[in-house]
Structures are given as C-alpha cells and as structure tokens.
Design a protein around this motif. Structure first.
Motif, mmCIF file in Angstrom:
data_model
loop_
_atom_site.group_PDB
_atom_site.id
_atom_site.type_symbol
_atom_site.label_atom_id
_atom_site.label_comp_id
_atom_site.label_asym_id
_atom_site.label_seq_id
_atom_site.Cartn_x
_atom_site.Cartn_y
_atom_site.Cartn_z
ATOM 1 N N PHE A 54 -41.840 -111.405 -32.422
ATOM 2 C CA PHE A 54 -41.749 -110.180 -33.211
ATOM 3 C C PHE A 54 -40.283 -109.940 -33.529
ATOM 4 N N LYS A 55 -39.986 -110.004 -34.818
ATOM 5 C CA LYS A 55 -38.597 -109.803 -35.230
ATOM 6 C C LYS A 55 -38.555 -108.699 -36.260
ATOM 7 N N GLY A 56 -37.472 -107.996 -36.295
ATOM 8 C CA GLY A 56 -37.406 -106.948 -37.298
ATOM 9 C C GLY A 56 -36.039 -106.337 -37.407
ATOM 10 N N ALA A 57 -35.908 -105.529 -38.419
ATOM 11 C CA ALA A 57 -34.637 -104.865 -38.646
ATOM 12 C C ALA A 57 -34.887 -103.540 -39.346
ATOM 13 N N ALA A 58 -33.960 -102.634 -39.164
ATOM 14 C CA ALA A 58 -34.012 -101.354 -39.868
ATOM 15 C C ALA A 58 -32.580 -100.876 -40.051
ATOM 16 N N ARG A 59 -32.418 -100.042 -41.052
ATOM 17 C CA ARG A 59 -31.111 -99.413 -41.213
ATOM 18 C C ARG A 59 -31.250 -97.975 -40.740
ATOM 19 N N THR A 60 -30.251 -97.519 -40.018
ATOM 20 C CA THR A 60 -30.289 -96.128 -39.584
ATOM 21 C C THR A 60 -29.013 -95.454 -40.045
ATOM 22 N N ARG A 61 -29.160 -94.151 -40.244
ATOM 23 C CA ARG A 61 -28.013 -93.403 -40.714
ATOM 24 C C ARG A 61 -28.133 -92.005 -40.130
ATOM 25 N N TRP A 62 -27.069 -91.489 -39.608
ATOM 26 C CA TRP A 62 -27.141 -90.109 -39.164
ATOM 27 C C TRP A 62 -25.823 -89.406 -39.409
ATOM 28 N N PHE A 78 -18.014 -84.902 -40.448
ATOM 29 C CA PHE A 78 -17.260 -86.150 -40.570
ATOM 30 C C PHE A 78 -17.993 -87.214 -41.370
ATOM 31 N N GLY A 79 -19.097 -86.804 -41.991
ATOM 32 C CA GLY A 79 -19.809 -87.777 -42.807
ATOM 33 C C GLY A 79 -20.916 -88.436 -42.023
ATOM 34 N N SER A 80 -21.471 -89.490 -42.575
ATOM 35 C CA SER A 80 -22.590 -90.113 -41.895
ATOM 36 C C SER A 80 -22.188 -91.476 -41.367
ATOM 37 N N VAL A 81 -22.884 -91.881 -40.338
ATOM 38 C CA VAL A 81 -22.635 -93.177 -39.729
ATOM 39 C C VAL A 81 -23.846 -94.050 -40.007
ATOM 40 N N LYS A 82 -23.600 -95.266 -40.391
ATOM 41 C CA LYS A 82 -24.716 -96.171 -40.673
ATOM 42 C C LYS A 82 -24.711 -97.309 -39.668
ATOM 43 N N TYR A 83 -25.907 -97.691 -39.268
ATOM 44 C CA TYR A 83 -26.054 -98.822 -38.364
ATOM 45 C C TYR A 83 -27.198 -99.669 -38.855
ATOM 46 N N SER A 84 -27.182 -100.911 -38.482
ATOM 47 C CA SER A 84 -28.398 -101.676 -38.685
ATOM 48 C C SER A 84 -28.875 -102.112 -37.315
#
Ligand SMILES: *[C@@H]1O[C@H](CO)[C@@H](O)[C@H](O)[C@H]1NC(C)=O
Ligand SMILES: *[C@@H]1O[C@H](CO)[C@@H](O)[C@H](O)[C@H]1NC(C)=O
Length: 203
Positions: free
Chosen positions: A158-166, A171-177
């Motif tokens: 099981f493999k997967g990915a998502a982008r997250t942002r908060w 101070f703006g938003s932070v993005k992660y994958s």
C-alpha cells in the motif's frame, strides 16, 4: 610580496569611500531585520506548536481472497485511512490524495479522495472498499498465494501520497507532502488485519 605591502599601506592611509559606509549600514540593517524576523517566526512556532498532519492506515480487513486453478485472483479489502491534524490552533487541508494497492507487484486498485479540511486537533477517516476485478497471476504469484494461505499471512503493498497545507497564524501557510509506503498484512483464515505501523513520514 611587495604588491601586498603597498596595498595594505594604502588601505590604512586612504579615506573610506562614503558608498562603502552606506553599503555597510544597509548590510547591518538587513542582518538585524533577518534576525528579528527569525525570532518572530521562532516564537510563532513555539506558541502555535505546529504538528505535521499525517495520514495512516488505522484499520483494514481482508473481505475476500479467492484464487482458482486458472490463476485468477479475486479479492476485496476494506481499508480505513485516517488523516490526522494534531494542530490545536490550525486547520489542515489535505489534497491530491492517491493510494495504490498491489499484490506481488501486480496492481489491484488506485484509491483517490477529493480535497478536504480537517479541523484543529481532529481527524477524518477515509473508508475504502476495494474490490478487484479478477487478476491474472503468474505461476510464481500463484505459489505465493498458496504459501500465504499455508502460513496464514498475506501481504499487500500500500503506497500513497497526499499534500497537506495548514495556516500558521499570520505567517502564511505551510505545505508538506506526506508519503505512505507499507505492507498491509492479513490472516487469510479470517481476514483479520495484522496491525503494523503504517503512517506517513512528512518531509
Ligand atoms: C485534542 O484532542 C484530545 C483528544 O482527542 C484532547 O485530549 C486534547 O485536550 C485536545 N487538545 C486541545 C488543545 O484541544
Ligand atoms: C483471526 O485469526 C487469528 C489467527 O488465526 C487470530 O489470532 C485472530 O484473533 C482472529 N481474529 C478474529 C477477529 O477472529
């Protein structure tokens, strides 16, 4: 050697160009500004205490595992993926969510989800019921299914990915994958999931 000495003497004796002073002052102001911004961001992090949102498989079940002598495999799995936002002060958004399920390198299904928000300090479950169309197996893969039945343990990838942002305050938003890469293991005898750590490591 001689050239070096003469230059040294000149720089001691000559007057400093006002432009050099100006450049030095601008550089100092810039350096102070960078330090102040750094301190503000650091305090923001300490106050807000961001936690990276994560995706993980929290439960699963092997509903069906059937293979026939012609080498066709039919299977159905229920998988619950939990998107958690451990931030007490920020909403998180998950987007571009894609998972792929495979057995012995043979693709079974691709799972996707629409973007969604997870409120502060909360989580959201994505429930998937994955029903495969009959998958033609190679003789080696058929042997693997038989061996899995014998040892009462079967493993799917099981493999997967998502982008997250908060958002972090002003101070703006932070993005992660986030990325997931795990083996989902089940007992073929009753379909129960053998829990293992299947969680994203954000980068
Ligand atoms: C976050 O949720 C947990 C339980 O899910 C609760 O114990 C905790 O107090 C919550 N924290 C905040 C800051 O709301
Ligand atoms: C399924 O079978 C395994 C071993 O065969 C056992 O440990 C487990 O408790 C069973 N689960 C359920 C829900 O019956």
């Amino acid at each position: 050697m001689a050239v070096f000495k003469r230059k040294l003497a000149m720089s001691y004796g000559g007057h400093t160009n006002p432009l050099v002073w100006l450049a030095a002052i601008i550089c100092t102001i810039f350096a102070i500004a960078v330090i102040i911004i750094g301190i503000i961001v650091f305090i923001g992090y300490v106050v807000i205490h961001p936690r990276v949102p994560i995706i993980s498989v929290t439960s699963a079940h092997l509903d069906l595992l059937r293979n026939d002598y012609a080498g066709l495999l039919q299977t159905q799995l229920s998988i619950v993926v939990t998107a958690s936002n451990g931030n007490a002060k920020a909403h998180a958004q998950f987007s571009e969510i894609t998972f792929s399920l495979s057995f012995q390198g043979q693709g079974i299904a691709v799972l996707v989800a629409d973007s969604f928000d997870v409120p502060k300090n909360s989580s959201n479950n994505l429930r998937y019921v994955v029903q495969s169309s009959p998958i033609p197996l190679t003789p080696e893969q058929m042997d693997e299914v038989d061996a899995s039945r014998k040892r009462n343990e079967i493993s799917f990838d099981f493999k997967g990915a998502a982008r997250t942002r908060w958002r972090i305050g002003p101070f703006g938003s932070v993005k992660y994958s986030c990325h997931l890469n795990c083996h989902l293991k089940f007992r073929p005898s009753n379909g129960s999931y053998i829990p293992s750590k299947c969680s994203s490591k954000s980068k």
